[in-house]
Design a protein around this motif. Structure first.
Motif, mmCIF file in Angstrom:
data_model
loop_
_atom_site.group_PDB
_atom_site.id
_atom_site.type_symbol
_atom_site.label_atom_id
_atom_site.label_comp_id
_atom_site.label_asym_id
_atom_site.label_seq_id
_atom_site.Cartn_x
_atom_site.Cartn_y
_atom_site.Cartn_z
ATOM 1 N N VAL A 34 -5.533 8.080 0.292
ATOM 2 C CA VAL A 34 -4.819 9.069 -0.511
ATOM 3 C C VAL A 34 -5.806 10.102 -1.029
ATOM 4 O O VAL A 34 -6.888 9.759 -1.525
ATOM 5 C CB VAL A 34 -4.097 8.416 -1.711
ATOM 6 C CG1 VAL A 34 -3.362 9.482 -2.528
ATOM 7 C CG2 VAL A 34 -3.125 7.342 -1.247
ATOM 8 N N MET A 35 -5.434 11.377 -0.898
ATOM 9 C CA MET A 35 -6.188 12.483 -1.472
ATOM 10 C C MET A 35 -5.332 13.105 -2.574
ATOM 11 O O MET A 35 -4.148 13.351 -2.360
ATOM 12 C CB MET A 35 -6.502 13.539 -0.418
ATOM 13 C CG MET A 35 -7.185 13.012 0.824
ATOM 14 S SD MET A 35 -7.423 14.331 2.053
ATOM 15 C CE MET A 35 -7.974 13.372 3.473
ATOM 16 N N LEU A 36 -5.917 13.331 -3.738
ATOM 17 C CA LEU A 36 -5.204 13.971 -4.844
ATOM 18 C C LEU A 36 -5.981 15.188 -5.313
ATOM 19 O O LEU A 36 -7.208 15.150 -5.391
ATOM 20 C CB LEU A 36 -5.048 13.024 -6.042
ATOM 21 C CG LEU A 36 -4.203 11.769 -5.875
ATOM 22 C CD1 LEU A 36 -5.089 10.594 -5.523
ATOM 23 C CD2 LEU A 36 -3.436 11.487 -7.151
ATOM 24 N N ALA A 78 12.269 4.797 2.835
ATOM 25 C CA ALA A 78 11.600 4.613 1.538
ATOM 26 C C ALA A 78 10.151 4.179 1.744
ATOM 27 O O ALA A 78 9.881 3.193 2.434
ATOM 28 C CB ALA A 78 12.350 3.584 0.705
ATOM 29 N N TRP A 79 9.232 4.924 1.150
ATOM 30 C CA TRP A 79 7.801 4.632 1.215
ATOM 31 C C TRP A 79 7.318 4.195 -0.166
ATOM 32 O O TRP A 79 7.636 4.845 -1.172
ATOM 33 C CB TRP A 79 7.012 5.879 1.630
ATOM 34 C CG TRP A 79 7.272 6.376 3.017
ATOM 35 C CD1 TRP A 79 8.466 6.778 3.540
ATOM 36 C CD2 TRP A 79 6.298 6.558 4.046
ATOM 37 N NE1 TRP A 79 8.300 7.201 4.827
ATOM 38 C CE2 TRP A 79 6.986 7.081 5.173
ATOM 39 C CE3 TRP A 79 4.926 6.348 4.123
ATOM 40 C CZ2 TRP A 79 6.331 7.381 6.362
ATOM 41 C CZ3 TRP A 79 4.264 6.654 5.302
ATOM 42 C CH2 TRP A 79 4.961 7.155 6.410
ATOM 43 N N THR A 80 6.551 3.124 -0.218
ATOM 44 C CA THR A 80 5.945 2.656 -1.459
ATOM 45 C C THR A 80 4.435 2.567 -1.249
ATOM 46 O O THR A 80 3.973 1.930 -0.300
ATOM 47 C CB THR A 80 6.498 1.277 -1.862
ATOM 48 O OG1 THR A 80 7.921 1.372 -2.009
ATOM 49 C CG2 THR A 80 5.890 0.814 -3.179
ATOM 50 N N VAL A 81 3.679 3.216 -2.129
ATOM 51 C CA VAL A 81 2.222 3.296 -1.987
ATOM 52 C C VAL A 81 1.575 2.833 -3.288
ATOM 53 O O VAL A 81 1.925 3.302 -4.371
ATOM 54 C CB VAL A 81 1.770 4.747 -1.677
ATOM 55 C CG1 VAL A 81 0.258 4.808 -1.499
ATOM 56 C CG2 VAL A 81 2.498 5.286 -0.451
ATOM 57 N N THR A 82 0.632 1.913 -3.160
ATOM 58 C CA THR A 82 -0.201 1.509 -4.289
ATOM 59 C C THR A 82 -1.647 1.725 -3.890
ATOM 60 O O THR A 82 -2.123 1.172 -2.894
ATOM 61 C CB THR A 82 0.020 0.030 -4.654
ATOM 62 O OG1 THR A 82 1.407 -0.178 -4.937
ATOM 63 C CG2 THR A 82 -0.793 -0.352 -5.878
ATOM 64 N N LEU A 88 3.013 5.263 -6.151
ATOM 65 C CA LEU A 88 3.754 6.368 -5.547
ATOM 66 C C LEU A 88 4.937 5.823 -4.753
ATOM 67 O O LEU A 88 4.787 4.855 -4.000
ATOM 68 C CB LEU A 88 2.827 7.164 -4.630
ATOM 69 C CG LEU A 88 3.450 8.218 -3.718
ATOM 70 C CD1 LEU A 88 4.032 9.363 -4.542
ATOM 71 C CD2 LEU A 88 2.414 8.738 -2.729
ATOM 72 N N ARG A 89 6.074 6.445 -4.950
ATOM 73 C CA ARG A 89 7.248 6.155 -4.125
ATOM 74 C C ARG A 89 7.866 7.480 -3.709
ATOM 75 O O ARG A 89 7.982 8.395 -4.523
ATOM 76 C CB ARG A 89 8.267 5.314 -4.903
ATOM 77 C CG ARG A 89 7.798 3.899 -5.170
ATOM 78 C CD ARG A 89 8.734 3.141 -6.105
ATOM 79 N NE ARG A 89 8.303 1.769 -6.299
ATOM 80 C CZ ARG A 89 7.312 1.395 -7.099
ATOM 81 N NH1 ARG A 89 6.650 2.325 -7.788
ATOM 82 N NH2 ARG A 89 6.968 0.136 -7.211
ATOM 83 N N PHE A 90 8.257 7.545 -2.446
ATOM 84 C CA PHE A 90 8.969 8.744 -2.004
ATOM 85 C C PHE A 90 9.962 8.372 -0.910
ATOM 86 O O PHE A 90 9.846 7.334 -0.249
ATOM 87 C CB PHE A 90 8.008 9.852 -1.554
ATOM 88 C CG PHE A 90 7.139 9.530 -0.378
ATOM 89 C CD1 PHE A 90 7.537 9.832 0.927
ATOM 90 C CD2 PHE A 90 5.887 8.958 -0.547
ATOM 91 C CE1 PHE A 90 6.728 9.558 2.011
ATOM 92 C CE2 PHE A 90 5.059 8.681 0.524
ATOM 93 C CZ PHE A 90 5.480 8.983 1.819
ATOM 94 N N THR A 91 10.942 9.245 -0.738
ATOM 95 C CA THR A 91 12.020 9.025 0.220
ATOM 96 C C THR A 91 12.096 10.214 1.160
ATOM 97 O O THR A 91 12.079 11.365 0.712
ATOM 98 C CB THR A 91 13.371 8.849 -0.502
ATOM 99 O OG1 THR A 91 13.254 7.800 -1.457
ATOM 100 C CG2 THR A 91 14.477 8.519 0.476
ATOM 101 N N THR A 92 12.173 9.933 2.456
ATOM 102 C CA THR A 92 12.299 11.004 3.442
ATOM 103 C C THR A 92 13.769 11.227 3.782
ATOM 104 O O THR A 92 14.599 10.321 3.656
ATOM 105 C CB THR A 92 11.516 10.673 4.721
ATOM 106 O OG1 THR A 92 11.964 9.414 5.243
ATOM 107 C CG2 THR A 92 10.022 10.602 4.455
ATOM 108 N N GLY A 93 14.062 12.457 4.222
ATOM 109 C CA GLY A 93 15.416 12.815 4.613
ATOM 110 C C GLY A 93 15.543 12.988 6.114
ATOM 111 O O GLY A 93 14.643 12.630 6.886
ATOM 112 N N SER A 156 8.470 9.733 -6.889
ATOM 113 C CA SER A 156 8.162 9.138 -8.187
ATOM 114 C C SER A 156 6.699 8.733 -8.138
ATOM 115 O O SER A 156 6.285 7.981 -7.248
ATOM 116 C CB SER A 156 9.049 7.910 -8.436
ATOM 117 O OG SER A 156 8.625 7.219 -9.598
ATOM 118 N N ALA A 157 5.887 9.243 -9.069
ATOM 119 C CA ALA A 157 4.449 8.991 -9.020
ATOM 120 C C ALA A 157 3.886 8.828 -10.419
ATOM 121 O O ALA A 157 4.285 9.523 -11.351
ATOM 122 C CB ALA A 157 3.732 10.139 -8.303
#
Length: 199
Positions: A34-36, A78-82, A88-93, A156-157
């Motif tokens: 992850v890059m922030l 649904a993606w869940t990242v720790t 981090l959680r995000f959802t693709t369309g 959601s992050a």
């Protein structure tokens, strides 16, 4: 050196922009990083091993690199990242016309630097800030061959327990390398080729 997987880029209303690399195949095996970039411009890398952190830091530019466990789970859309302090959680369309077009690109073609060079100008026109080829750190060169594109619909992050806010565009563009993630939050299936510079 070739990396096959996904790059997901998204912004948050706090001003933090996040770029996830989720690699199914790479010279380092399967891994994610992850890059922030924060609102004040501070750039942070979260990588799972010292080896991957050193390679990524040699290719891109960061103010800080941390070695932390990076776990990614994908269930349908649904993606869940720790990743250490990041949750981090995000959802693709559903993919749009560009996504459907990219899905027709054969994998063998996406791996060719000449193809990435050919698509660089159209990519810049369609997705401002995006480049498919360029110079990287330590004299390296890099090419991106995209094979799919999915919009991100919800994010959601939290970092260190602090909420990073609602989903927002990747604005301003991130400054890790020669190009940015697309302005509109999205996940791109990609083959990345890195040519190492002189030792």
């Amino acid at each position: 050196m070739r990396f096959d997987g996904w790059i997901a880029g998204m912004g948050t209303s706090s001003g933090t922009r996040i770029v996830l690399g989720h690699w199914q195949r790479s010279p380092f095996g399967a891994f994610s990083d992850v890059m922030l970039e924060r609102a004040d411009g501070d750039r942070l890398l979260l990588a799972p091993t010292r080896e991957t952190a050193d390679f990524i830091s040699g290719t891109y530019i960061f103010d800080t690199a941390r070695v932390v466990p990076v776990e990614v789970s994908v269930t349908h859309d649904a993606w869940t990242v720790t990743a250490g302090p990041l949750d981090l959680r995000f959802t693709t369309g559903r993919r749009g016309l560009l996504g459907f077009s990219l899905r027709t690109v054969p994998g063998a073609l996406a791996r060719r630097p000449a193809w990435s060079a050919l698509t660089d100008r159209p990519a810049r026109l369609l997705l401002p800030g995006v480049r498919t080829r360029g110079s990287a750190g330590q004299g390296r060169r890099e090419w991106y061959g995209a094979r799919d594109l999915l919009p991100i619909r919800a994010v959601s992050a939290a970092y260190g327990g602090a909420d990073l806010g609602a989903m927002a565009p990747v604005e301003p563009p991130v400054r890790f390398g020669f190009g940015s993630a697309p302005r509109n939050p999205s996940a791109t299936r990609v083959t990345t080729t890195v040519e190492l510079g002189p030792e």
